[in-house]
Design a protein around this motif. Structure first.
Motif, PDB file in Angstrom:
ATOM      1  N   LEU A   1       0.832  -1.204   0.000  1.00 44.47           N
ATOM      2  CA  LEU A   1       0.000   0.000   0.000  1.00 44.47           C
ATOM      3  C   LEU A   1       0.872   1.261   0.000  1.00 44.47           C
ATOM      4  O   LEU A   1       0.367   2.374   0.175  1.00 44.47           O
ATOM      5  N   SER A   2       2.169   1.083  -0.198  1.00 45.96           N
ATOM      6  CA  SER A   2       3.096   2.214  -0.193  1.00 45.96           C
ATOM      7  C   SER A   2       3.048   2.957  -1.531  1.00 45.96           C
ATOM      8  O   SER A   2       2.503   2.462  -2.521  1.00 45.96           O
ATOM      9  N   HIS A   3       3.632   4.148  -1.556  1.00 43.07           N
ATOM     10  CA  HIS A   3       3.681   4.970  -2.760  1.00 43.07           C
ATOM     11  C   HIS A   3       4.973   4.701  -3.517  1.00 43.07           C
ATOM     12  O   HIS A   3       6.057   4.649  -2.924  1.00 43.07           O
ATOM     13  N   THR A   4       4.884   4.528  -4.823  1.00 40.78           N
ATOM     14  CA  THR A   4       6.044   4.404  -5.695  1.00 40.78           C
ATOM     15  C   THR A   4       5.838   5.313  -6.900  1.00 40.78           C
ATOM     16  O   THR A   4       4.749   5.859  -7.103  1.00 40.78           O
ATOM     17  N   VAL A   5       6.881   5.468  -7.693  1.00 43.02           N
ATOM     18  CA  VAL A   5       6.828   6.400  -8.822  1.00 43.02           C
ATOM     19  C   VAL A   5       6.119   5.756 -10.013  1.00 43.02           C
ATOM     20  O   VAL A   5       6.570   4.725 -10.516  1.00 43.02           O
ATOM     21  N   PRO A   6       5.027   6.353 -10.480  1.00 42.81           N
ATOM     22  CA  PRO A   6       4.320   5.809 -11.644  1.00 42.81           C
ATOM     23  C   PRO A   6       4.992   6.220 -12.948  1.00 42.81           C
ATOM     24  O   PRO A   6       5.716   7.223 -13.005  1.00 42.81           O
ATOM     25  N   SER A   7       4.728   5.470 -14.002  1.00 43.40           N
ATOM     26  CA  SER A   7       5.241   5.803 -15.334  1.00 43.40           C
ATOM     27  C   SER A   7       4.276   5.273 -16.374  1.00 43.40           C
ATOM     28  O   SER A   7       3.437   4.421 -16.096  1.00 43.40           O
ATOM     29  N   GLY A   8       4.386   5.813 -17.578  1.00 48.48           N
ATOM     30  CA  GLY A   8       3.499   5.403 -18.654  1.00 48.48           C
ATOM     31  C   GLY A   8       2.374   6.397 -18.881  1.00 48.48           C
ATOM     32  O   GLY A   8       2.010   7.171 -17.992  1.00 48.48           O
ATOM     33  N   ASP A   9       1.819   6.400 -20.090  1.00 41.85           N
ATOM     34  CA  ASP A   9       0.735   7.284 -20.495  1.00 41.85           C
ATOM     35  C   ASP A   9       1.101   8.735 -20.153  1.00 41.85           C
ATOM     36  O   ASP A   9       2.234   9.150 -20.377  1.00 41.85           O
ATOM     37  N   TRP A  10       0.172   9.499 -19.599  1.00 44.22           N
ATOM     38  CA  TRP A  10       0.442  10.918 -19.307  1.00 44.22           C
ATOM     39  C   TRP A  10       1.352  11.117 -18.098  1.00 44.22           C
ATOM     40  O   TRP A  10       1.778  12.235 -17.815  1.00 44.22           O
ATOM     41  N   PHE A  11       1.661  10.047 -17.364  1.00 46.26           N
ATOM     42  CA  PHE A  11       2.597  10.166 -16.247  1.00 46.26           C
ATOM     43  C   PHE A  11       3.987  10.566 -16.729  1.00 46.26           C
ATOM     44  O   PHE A  11       4.813  11.036 -15.931  1.00 46.26           O
ATOM     45  N   GLU A  12       4.271  10.390 -17.992  1.00 49.10           N
ATOM     46  CA  GLU A  12       5.575  10.777 -18.523  1.00 49.10           C
ATOM     47  C   GLU A  12       5.722  12.292 -18.589  1.00 49.10           C
ATOM     48  O   GLU A  12       6.850  12.802 -18.700  1.00 49.10           O
ATOM     49  N   ARG A  13       4.611  13.014 -18.511  1.00 51.72           N
ATOM     50  CA  ARG A  13       4.652  14.472 -18.618  1.00 51.72           C
ATOM     51  C   ARG A  13       4.311  15.189 -17.319  1.00 51.72           C
ATOM     52  O   ARG A  13       4.830  16.264 -17.042  1.00 51.72           O
ATOM     53  N   VAL A  14       3.392  14.618 -16.534  1.00 49.66           N
ATOM     54  CA  VAL A  14       2.952  15.272 -15.298  1.00 49.66           C
ATOM     55  C   VAL A  14       2.853  14.258 -14.167  1.00 49.66           C
ATOM     56  O   VAL A  14       2.691  13.057 -14.395  1.00 49.66           O
ATOM     57  N   SER A  15       2.924  14.758 -12.948  1.00 48.88           N
ATOM     58  CA  SER A  15       2.841  13.882 -11.774  1.00 48.88           C
ATOM     59  C   SER A  15       1.428  13.383 -11.529  1.00 48.88           C
ATOM     60  O   SER A  15       1.242  12.282 -10.998  1.00 48.88           O
ATOM     61  N   CYS A  16       0.430  14.194 -11.890  1.00 47.03           N
ATOM     62  CA  CYS A  16      -0.968  13.857 -11.596  1.00 47.03           C
ATOM     63  C   CYS A  16      -1.841  13.975 -12.846  1.00 47.03           C
ATOM     64  O   CYS A  16      -2.706  14.868 -12.928  1.00 47.03           O
ATOM     65  N   PRO A  17      -1.643  13.124 -13.831  1.00 42.39           N
ATOM     66  CA  PRO A  17      -2.433  13.220 -15.059  1.00 42.39           C
ATOM     67  C   PRO A  17      -3.914  12.934 -14.854  1.00 42.39           C
ATOM     68  O   PRO A  17      -4.752  13.409 -15.618  1.00 42.39           O
ATOM     69  N   HIS A  18      -4.254  12.159 -13.807  1.00 39.65           N
ATOM     70  CA  HIS A  18      -5.668  11.891 -13.541  1.00 39.65           C
ATOM     71  C   HIS A  18      -6.380  13.160 -13.080  1.00 39.65           C
ATOM     72  O   HIS A  18      -7.576  13.330 -13.340  1.00 39.65           O
ATOM     73  N   TYR A  19      -5.655  14.067 -12.411  1.00 40.80           N
ATOM     74  CA  TYR A  19      -6.239  15.357 -12.043  1.00 40.80           C
ATOM     75  C   TYR A  19      -6.388  16.246 -13.276  1.00 40.80           C
ATOM     76  O   TYR A  19      -7.386  16.959 -13.429  1.00 40.80           O
ATOM     77  N   PHE A  20      -5.395  16.221 -14.146  1.00 42.73           N
ATOM     78  CA  PHE A  20      -5.466  16.990 -15.392  1.00 42.73           C
ATOM     79  C   PHE A  20      -6.625  16.494 -16.258  1.00 42.73           C
ATOM     80  O   PHE A  20      -7.363  17.289 -16.857  1.00 42.73           O
ATOM     81  N   ALA A  21      -6.812  15.174 -16.313  1.00 44.60           N
ATOM     82  CA  ALA A  21      -7.920  14.608 -17.083  1.00 44.60           C
ATOM     83  C   ALA A  21      -9.267  15.027 -16.497  1.00 44.60           C
ATOM     84  O   ALA A  21     -10.226  15.266 -17.238  1.00 44.60           O
ATOM     85  N   GLU A  22      -9.335  15.138 -15.164  1.00 37.50           N
ATOM     86  CA  GLU A  22     -10.571  15.591 -14.520  1.00 37.50           C
ATOM     87  C   GLU A  22     -10.922  17.005 -14.983  1.00 37.50           C
ATOM     88  O   GLU A  22     -12.087  17.306 -15.289  1.00 37.50           O
ATOM     89  N   LEU A  23      -9.922  17.865 -15.054  1.00 36.93           N
ATOM     90  CA  LEU A  23     -10.148  19.226 -15.551  1.00 36.93           C
ATOM     91  C   LEU A  23     -10.639  19.198 -16.991  1.00 36.93           C
ATOM     92  O   LEU A  23     -11.597  19.901 -17.349  1.00 36.93           O
ATOM     93  N   LEU A  24     -10.016  18.373 -17.830  1.00 38.52           N
ATOM     94  CA  LEU A  24     -10.427  18.284 -19.231  1.00 38.52           C
ATOM     95  C   LEU A  24     -11.862  17.779 -19.368  1.00 38.52           C
ATOM     96  O   LEU A  24     -12.595  18.206 -20.273  1.00 38.52           O
ATOM     97  N   ILE A  25     -12.268  16.883 -18.491  1.00 41.65           N
ATOM     98  CA  ILE A  25     -13.634  16.369 -18.525  1.00 41.65           C
ATOM     99  C   ILE A  25     -14.635  17.486 -18.269  1.00 41.65           C
ATOM    100  O   ILE A  25     -15.651  17.614 -18.956  1.00 41.65           O
ATOM    101  N   TYR A  26     -14.338  18.344 -17.292  1.00 44.21           N
ATOM    102  CA  TYR A  26     -15.242  19.463 -17.005  1.00 44.21           C
ATOM    103  C   TYR A  26     -15.188  20.516 -18.101  1.00 44.21           C
ATOM    104  O   TYR A  26     -16.212  21.152 -18.403  1.00 44.21           O
ATOM    105  N   VAL A  27     -14.019  20.724 -18.716  1.00 45.38           N
ATOM    106  CA  VAL A  27     -13.932  21.632 -19.857  1.00 45.38           C
ATOM    107  C   VAL A  27     -14.757  21.098 -21.022  1.00 45.38           C
ATOM    108  O   VAL A  27     -15.430  21.855 -21.729  1.00 45.38           O
TER     109      VAL A  27
END
Length: 248
Positions: free
Chosen positions: A168-194
């Motif tokens: 349940l520990s935190h490790t560094v993610p990689s792949g998809d939009w993680f290659e550009r930003v730390s929190c792509p799921h938050y960025f995607a949430e913004l795009l959904i509302y836009v």
């Protein structure tokens, strides 16, 4: 993991509103009196009187489409909370919890209040579809797919190759939009509302206020998460932004 409660409330409440709006849009049933009172309290009736009948048809259908997208978004997030995400033992503040429950009820009501109450549907469905509906829905699908992929990546960090949860520990993610930003799921949430703002025809000031709230809320969470990665992982990629690729 208590975020699951938010999506349960959203699926039930916004599904209830969606049924009422569907009946008004396609079956000619009048919206219930309590919705009309809510319109009156927010000044929507006087606003709709100044709106041409032609544009009101599009307001009506746009609001129905956005409420449907919002409900589908809640359904997907609920499914991901139940069957995809692997949550740690962290807790949520009671104020944030109460605010979250209120938010997911208010946001659907906000969409419903964009519908003129003095309009009866008189056009075929195909005549109501406009170019910005298509653009908005395509953007919504694109952002939703990436958000799901990123959540799957985060969940897999805590699983073995066989699919068993091993940490349940935190490790560094990689792949998809993680290659550009730390929190792509938050960025995607913004795009959904836009994308919903686009579906409403760009001009809906009320919904753009919702988008601004999501922007600041998700940006704050992304910065905190980004700082956590940088503090705890010395080899964290230097080129990654916190929230918006190449920008922030």
């Amino acid at each position: 993991r208590w975020f699951t409660h938010f999506y349960v409330v959203s699926v039930l409440w916004n599904g209830f509103l969606l049924i009422w709006l569907f009946q008004a849009e396609f079956l000619g049933v009048s919206l219930p009196s309590w919705i009309q009172h809510m319109h009156h309290a927010l000044g929507r009736d006087s606003q709709s009187e100044d709106t041409g009948k032609y544009s009101s048809y599009y307001d009506h259908f746009s609001a129905f489409l956005v409420l449907l997208l919002l409900w589908l978004h809640s359904c997907r997030r609920l499914a991901e909370c139940l069957w995809t995400s692997i949550f740690s033992n962290s807790v949520i503040h009671i104020v944030q919890y109460c605010f979250g429950l209120a938010y997911y009820m208010a946001v659907g009501s906000t969409v419903l209040c964009q519908v003129p109450t003095n309009i009866r549907n008189g056009k075929e469905l195909s005549m109501q579809i406009c170019w910005y509906h298509i653009v908005g829905v395509m953007m919504y699908i694109w952002a939703s797919l990436h958000q799901h992929r990123c959540l799957v990546i985060l969940a897999n960090l805590r699983k073995s190759k066989s699919g068993k949860v091993v940490s349940l520990s935190h490790t560094v993610p990689s792949g998809d939009w993680f290659e550009r930003v730390s929190c792509p799921h938050y960025f995607a949430e913004l795009l959904i509302y836009v994308s919903m703002a686009v579906t409403l025809g760009f001009h809906n000031v009320t919904w753009w206020c919702v988008v601004m709230y999501v922007l600041f809320n998700q940006a704050l969470a992304a910065v905190l998460c980004h700082e956590f990665y940088q503090k705890n992982f010395s080899s964290y990629p230097k080129h990654r932004k916190a929230f918006i690729p190449f920008v922030f």
